[in-house]
Design a protein around this motif. Structure first.
Motif, PDB file in Angstrom:
ATOM      1  N   THR A  38       7.582  -2.005   6.033  1.00 32.23           N
ATOM      2  CA  THR A  38       8.196  -0.918   6.782  1.00 32.23           C
ATOM      3  C   THR A  38       9.677  -1.229   6.973  1.00 32.23           C
ATOM      4  OG1 THR A  38       7.751  -1.937   8.912  1.00 32.23           O
ATOM      5  CG2 THR A  38       6.076  -0.428   8.047  1.00 32.23           C
ATOM      6  N   TRP A  39      10.443  -0.187   7.125  1.00 29.03           N
ATOM      7  CA  TRP A  39      11.861  -0.402   7.410  1.00 29.03           C
ATOM      8  C   TRP A  39      12.327   0.491   8.540  1.00 29.03           C
ATOM      9  CZ3 TRP A  39      15.762   3.310   6.623  1.00 29.03           C
ATOM     10  CH2 TRP A  39      15.398   4.439   5.905  1.00 29.03           C
ATOM     11  N   ASP A  40      13.337   0.000   9.179  1.00 30.44           N
ATOM     12  CA  ASP A  40      13.872   0.663  10.360  1.00 30.44           C
ATOM     13  C   ASP A  40      15.372   0.380  10.355  1.00 30.44           C
ATOM     14  OD1 ASP A  40      14.799   0.358  13.297  1.00 30.44           O
ATOM     15  OD2 ASP A  40      12.941   1.506  13.441  1.00 30.44           O
ATOM     16  N   PRO A  41      16.212   1.409  10.559  1.00 36.26           N
ATOM     17  CA  PRO A  41      17.665   1.178  10.455  1.00 36.26           C
ATOM     18  C   PRO A  41      18.157   0.105  11.415  1.00 36.26           C
ATOM     19  CG  PRO A  41      17.197   3.510  10.785  1.00 36.26           C
ATOM     20  CD  PRO A  41      15.902   2.805  10.905  1.00 36.26           C
ATOM     21  N   ARG A  42      17.452  -0.043  12.551  1.00 38.73           N
ATOM     22  CA  ARG A  42      17.955  -1.013  13.528  1.00 38.73           C
ATOM     23  C   ARG A  42      17.331  -2.389  13.335  1.00 38.73           C
ATOM     24  NH1 ARG A  42      16.959   1.654  19.104  1.00 38.73           N
ATOM     25  NH2 ARG A  42      15.195   2.407  17.941  1.00 38.73           N
ATOM     26  N   ARG A  43      16.033  -2.415  13.032  1.00 40.08           N
ATOM     27  CA  ARG A  43      15.360  -3.712  12.984  1.00 40.08           C
ATOM     28  C   ARG A  43      15.178  -4.241  11.581  1.00 40.08           C
ATOM     29  NH1 ARG A  43      10.908  -2.459  17.636  1.00 40.08           N
ATOM     30  NH2 ARG A  43      12.400  -2.249  19.315  1.00 40.08           N
ATOM     31  N   GLY A  44      15.555  -3.475  10.573  1.00 38.63           N
ATOM     32  CA  GLY A  44      15.473  -3.943   9.208  1.00 38.63           C
ATOM     33  C   GLY A  44      14.078  -3.801   8.625  1.00 38.63           C
ATOM     34  N   VAL A  45      13.751  -4.745   7.738  1.00 36.60           N
ATOM     35  CA  VAL A  45      12.518  -4.634   6.961  1.00 36.60           C
ATOM     36  C   VAL A  45      11.462  -5.582   7.512  1.00 36.60           C
ATOM     37  CG1 VAL A  45      11.544  -5.021   4.673  1.00 36.60           C
ATOM     38  CG2 VAL A  45      13.765  -3.922   4.901  1.00 36.60           C
ATOM     39  N   CYS A  46      10.220  -5.111   7.543  1.00 33.75           N
ATOM     40  CA  CYS A  46       9.119  -5.942   8.049  1.00 33.75           C
ATOM     41  C   CYS A  46       7.971  -5.871   7.042  1.00 33.75           C
ATOM     42  CB  CYS A  46       8.702  -5.398   9.412  1.00 33.75           C
ATOM     43  SG  CYS A  46       7.277  -6.228  10.084  1.00 33.75           S
ATOM     44  N   GLU A  47       7.356  -6.989   6.761  1.00 32.52           N
ATOM     45  CA  GLU A  47       6.246  -7.016   5.802  1.00 32.52           C
ATOM     46  C   GLU A  47       4.941  -6.915   6.579  1.00 32.52           C
ATOM     47  OE1 GLU A  47       6.128 -10.514   3.353  1.00 32.52           O
ATOM     48  OE2 GLU A  47       5.394  -9.319   1.668  1.00 32.52           O
ATOM     49  N   VAL A  48       4.251  -5.773   6.458  1.00 32.72           N
ATOM     50  CA  VAL A  48       3.016  -5.543   7.214  1.00 32.72           C
ATOM     51  C   VAL A  48       1.825  -6.117   6.461  1.00 32.72           C
ATOM     52  CG1 VAL A  48       1.517  -3.751   8.183  1.00 32.72           C
ATOM     53  CG2 VAL A  48       3.996  -3.422   8.176  1.00 32.72           C
ATOM     54  N   LEU A  49       1.814  -5.906   5.184  1.00 33.19           N
ATOM     55  CA  LEU A  49       0.685  -6.364   4.354  1.00 33.19           C
ATOM     56  C   LEU A  49       1.253  -6.975   3.078  1.00 33.19           C
ATOM     57  CD1 LEU A  49      -2.427  -6.244   3.730  1.00 33.19           C
ATOM     58  CD2 LEU A  49      -2.006  -3.999   2.725  1.00 33.19           C
ATOM     59  N   GLY A  50       0.936  -8.234   2.847  1.00 29.92           N
ATOM     60  CA  GLY A  50       1.453  -8.909   1.659  1.00 29.92           C
ATOM     61  C   GLY A  50       0.747  -8.420   0.403  1.00 29.92           C
ATOM     62  N   PRO A  51       1.448  -8.267  -0.716  1.00 25.09           N
ATOM     63  CA  PRO A  51       0.778  -7.811  -1.936  1.00 25.09           C
ATOM     64  C   PRO A  51      -0.037  -8.958  -2.551  1.00 25.09           C
ATOM     65  CG  PRO A  51       3.085  -8.284  -2.366  1.00 25.09           C
ATOM     66  CD  PRO A  51       2.877  -8.495  -0.912  1.00 25.09           C
ATOM     67  N   ARG A  52      -1.117  -8.583  -3.205  1.00 24.50           N
ATOM     68  CA  ARG A  52      -1.933  -9.579  -3.907  1.00 24.50           C
ATOM     69  C   ARG A  52      -1.406  -9.684  -5.333  1.00 24.50           C
ATOM     70  NH1 ARG A  52      -6.808  -7.368  -2.978  1.00 24.50           N
ATOM     71  NH2 ARG A  52      -7.056  -6.599  -5.107  1.00 24.50           N
ATOM     72  N   THR A  53      -1.385 -10.902  -5.866  1.00 31.78           N
ATOM     73  CA  THR A  53      -0.933 -11.051  -7.251  1.00 31.78           C
ATOM     74  C   THR A  53      -1.992 -10.469  -8.177  1.00 31.78           C
ATOM     75  OG1 THR A  53       0.213 -13.054  -6.636  1.00 31.78           O
ATOM     76  CG2 THR A  53      -0.146 -12.705  -8.989  1.00 31.78           C
ATOM     77  N   ARG A  54      -1.572  -9.498  -8.917  1.00 34.52           N
ATOM     78  CA  ARG A  54      -2.524  -8.817  -9.801  1.00 34.52           C
ATOM     79  C   ARG A  54      -2.418  -9.394 -11.202  1.00 34.52           C
ATOM     80  NH1 ARG A  54      -1.457  -2.544  -9.015  1.00 34.52           N
ATOM     81  NH2 ARG A  54       0.454  -3.117 -10.071  1.00 34.52           N
ATOM     82  N   GLU A  55      -3.537  -9.337 -11.912  1.00 33.88           N
ATOM     83  CA  GLU A  55      -3.484  -9.808 -13.306  1.00 33.88           C
ATOM     84  C   GLU A  55      -2.646  -8.834 -14.098  1.00 33.88           C
ATOM     85  OE1 GLU A  55      -7.138 -10.621 -15.264  1.00 33.88           O
ATOM     86  OE2 GLU A  55      -7.915 -11.716 -13.528  1.00 33.88           O
ATOM     87  N   ARG A  56      -1.808  -9.382 -14.938  1.00 29.98           N
ATOM     88  CA  ARG A  56      -0.985  -8.513 -15.767  1.00 29.98           C
ATOM     89  C   ARG A  56      -1.855  -7.814 -16.803  1.00 29.98           C
ATOM     90  NH1 ARG A  56       4.529  -9.896 -15.424  1.00 29.98           N
ATOM     91  NH2 ARG A  56       4.788 -11.808 -14.244  1.00 29.98           N
ATOM     92  N   ARG A  57      -1.575  -6.583 -16.965  1.00 30.47           N
ATOM     93  CA  ARG A  57      -2.328  -5.860 -18.003  1.00 30.47           C
ATOM     94  C   ARG A  57      -1.653  -6.111 -19.341  1.00 30.47           C
ATOM     95  NH1 ARG A  57      -2.380  -0.199 -14.746  1.00 30.47           N
ATOM     96  NH2 ARG A  57      -2.987  -1.086 -12.767  1.00 30.47           N
ATOM     97  N   ASN A  58      -2.428  -6.647 -20.218  1.00 28.85           N
ATOM     98  CA  ASN A  58      -1.842  -6.996 -21.506  1.00 28.85           C
ATOM     99  C   ASN A  58      -1.942  -5.852 -22.513  1.00 28.85           C
ATOM    100  OD1 ASN A  58      -0.959  -9.552 -20.835  1.00 28.85           O
ATOM    101  ND2 ASN A  58      -3.053 -10.351 -21.038  1.00 28.85           N
ATOM    102  N   ARG A  59      -1.809  -4.658 -21.999  1.00 24.60           N
ATOM    103  CA  ARG A  59      -1.875  -3.568 -22.961  1.00 24.60           C
ATOM    104  C   ARG A  59      -0.541  -3.495 -23.719  1.00 24.60           C
ATOM    105  NH1 ARG A  59      -1.680   1.300 -18.548  1.00 24.60           N
ATOM    106  NH2 ARG A  59       0.528   1.161 -18.109  1.00 24.60           N
ATOM    107  N   PRO A  60      -0.586  -3.100 -24.984  1.00 26.42           N
ATOM    108  CA  PRO A  60       0.655  -3.051 -25.753  1.00 26.42           C
ATOM    109  C   PRO A  60       1.604  -2.006 -25.184  1.00 26.42           C
ATOM    110  CG  PRO A  60      -1.151  -2.035 -26.978  1.00 26.42           C
ATOM    111  CD  PRO A  60      -1.761  -2.637 -25.754  1.00 26.42           C
ATOM    112  N   LEU A  61       2.885  -2.314 -25.276  1.00 23.32           N
ATOM    113  CA  LEU A  61       3.890  -1.371 -24.780  1.00 23.32           C
ATOM    114  C   LEU A  61       3.992  -0.178 -25.723  1.00 23.32           C
ATOM    115  CD1 LEU A  61       6.820  -3.701 -23.773  1.00 23.32           C
ATOM    116  CD2 LEU A  61       5.364  -2.364 -22.245  1.00 23.32           C
ATOM    117  N   GLY A  62       4.095   0.969 -25.140  1.00 20.60           N
ATOM    118  CA  GLY A  62       4.268   2.171 -25.948  1.00 20.60           C
ATOM    119  C   GLY A  62       5.694   2.258 -26.465  1.00 20.60           C
TER     120      GLY A  62
END
Lengths: 194, 291
Positions: free
Chosen positions: A97-121
């Motif tokens: 979340t962000w707020d002009p006065r208090r800046g940025v706050c991390e509410v929920l950390g992201p989980r490291t996801r497996e990279r999808r090894n699909r070929p690039l278009g």
């Protein structure tokens, strides 16, 4: 209050991120930042009109489709309650979340996801080529600008990439008290343990 | 003191993450740096105290002489002089006393001769001062010779003429100890310089005497054109005091732009000191990194 034009750099630094790139698009900003050696994509919707929730869903969809191993959604603090964190969590998407006065706050950390090894278009490949070309042009421009500027010993000091004691003289437009001051060479020879 | 300063910046950095590193520079060192002089004596005199600091690329810390006497002591004497002249009602007003000191105080070339001359021709040496923007006018009249006591007291408070003030209750600059530093009260500035220099290696002493730098508001004494034969500026007074101790060939100079010299020295120091020169409590130098 709009995310457009908001300076994320300092606030993200406070959370341990190093800002790498911001791509400003019509509907949201894609912020690429690095933390603990892993690049994260942070999606921040430009609009704060969440009554229709369209822009929010748009951002979530964009985040979930990302190639990045860590992805987070960034919304203004006052609308964070609209976001169902359990859904984000189940998809491994973080919430900030962000707020002009208090800046940025991390509410929920992201989980490291497996990279999808699909070929690039073809389109994705072309985008990468374009980005590399833009970066090359930027680097070349910076090199040209730097070669025109007088040497700044302070920059070398901060970067720590100049052997000690090898100072450039202060620039010709430096204040008088810096010019021909013997203390500059005396002080630059100071060593830990000397 | 140093720990306290670091702690202040540590707290600022904890809140703002805006302070990368901190260092502390002794004021005399900053003055020497601003004046581009690597080897010298810096005599720094402010409101409350004075210190004599020999410098040879580093401040020679074990040779520093501290004196518990500064501009405020000359204010105290000025207040006594005002009381004696019938201005007891003004003597308690610190701002007025300071203005009077600056307006009428003179540094004598030789105190006894100056007092004799002023007592012989009180009209010529009359000490008259009008407070700017007020109706207050001070005229010392027959006591105008005391204007020379004010300037002399800063440099040397040992003359017998001061005894009557001490006897009547004026506080004598006393010896105090703050931390590891002993501040002497009555040491004249000439003796203080000699003491400091003689704590340094013999081979360095002539080089230190060669340049004495005076810094601080307590040295801002003016010499009116009509009194040039009898009163002197601070640099000349220090030169005379050293001459009396047998020290010749001394180059005494007043710091230029004293209000900026400390800042300028700090800028040069921060500019030149290597980024990887970390703070050492032994050397009392370097960068103390906060994050």
């Amino acid at each position: 209050m709009s995310a457009r034009g908001y300076d994320w750099s300092n606030h993200l630094k406070g959370l341990g991120f190093r800002l790498l790139e911001i791509r400003r698009e019509d509907r949201f900003q894609r912020i690429v930042a690095e933390r603990d050696g892993e690049a994260s994509l942070i999606i921040a919707p430009n609009s704060t009109d969440f009554d229709e929730k369209a822009s929010l869903l748009d951002a979530v969809a964009s985040a979930s489709d990302s190639q990045f191993s860590r992805v987070a959604l960034m919304v203004p603090k006052q609308v964070a309650a609209l976001v169902e964190t359990s859904i984000l969590e189940s998809h491994g998407i973080g919430l900030m979340t962000w707020d002009p006065r208090r800046g940025v706050c991390e509410v929920l950390g992201p989980r490291t996801r497996e990279r999808r090894n699909r070929p690039l278009g073809e389109a994705a490949m072309q985008e990468l080529v374009d980005r590399i070309s833009r970066l090359e042009a930027t680097v070349m421009q910076l090199l040209i600008e730097r070669s025109k500027r007088p040497a700044d010993p302070r920059t070398s000091l901060v970067m720590g990439n100049v052997p000690m004691g090898e100072f450039d003289a202060p620039a010709s437009d430096a204040p008088d008290f810096l010019k021909d001051n013997p203390w500059i060479s005396i002080l630059s020879d100071r060593r830990t343990g000397s | 003191m140093y720990e306290h300063l670091f702690e202040i910046y540590r707290r600022i950095d904890a809140e703002t993450r805006s302070v990368k590193a901190v260092t502390v520079i002794p004021q005399p060192l900053a003055v020497a740096i601003a004046h581009k002089i690597p080897t010298c004596i810096v005599l720094e005199s402010g409101h409350g105290n004075t210190q004599v600091c020999p410098i040879s690329k580093y401040p020679i810390r074990n040779a520093i002489v501290a004196i518990n006497r500064g501009g405020s002591d000359a204010n105290t004497l000025t207040a006594e002089i005002l009381k004696d002249a019938g201005y007891g009602d003004l003597a308690g007003e610190e701002a007025i006393v300071r203005k009077v000191k600056e307006g009428i105080g003179l540094v004598p070339l030789n105190l006894e001769r100056a007092v004799r001359a002023a007592k012989g021709e009180p009209q010529k040496y009359v000490a008259r001062f009008k407070m700017p923007g007020t109706r207050i006018t001070i005229d010392l009249g027959e006591e105008s010779w005391t204007r020379f006591l004010i300037g002399e007291y800063v440099f040397n408070p040992n003359h017998e003429l001061y005894r009557s003030y001490f006897r009547r209750g004026m506080q004598r600059p006393s010896e105090v100890r703050i931390g590891d530093t002993r501040f002497q009260g009555m040491l004249d500035f000439g003796d203080a310089i000699v003491h400091a220099v003689e704590r340094c290696p013999v081979e360095l002493q002539p080089h230190l005497y060669r340049t004495v730098l005076l810094s601080g508001g307590n040295f801002a004494w003016t010499v009116p054109a009509e009194f040039r034969t009898i009163s002197v500026d601070a640099a000349t007074k220090v030169r005379i005091l050293l001459h009396d101790k047998g020290i010749e060939d001394v180059n005494v100079t007043l710091a230029k732009s004293p209000q900026y010299s400390v800042w300028r020295g700090c800028i040069v120091y921060g500019y030149a000191i290597p980024a990887d020169y970390e703070w050492s409590w032994e050397g009392m130098e370097g960068w103390a990194y906060l994050h």
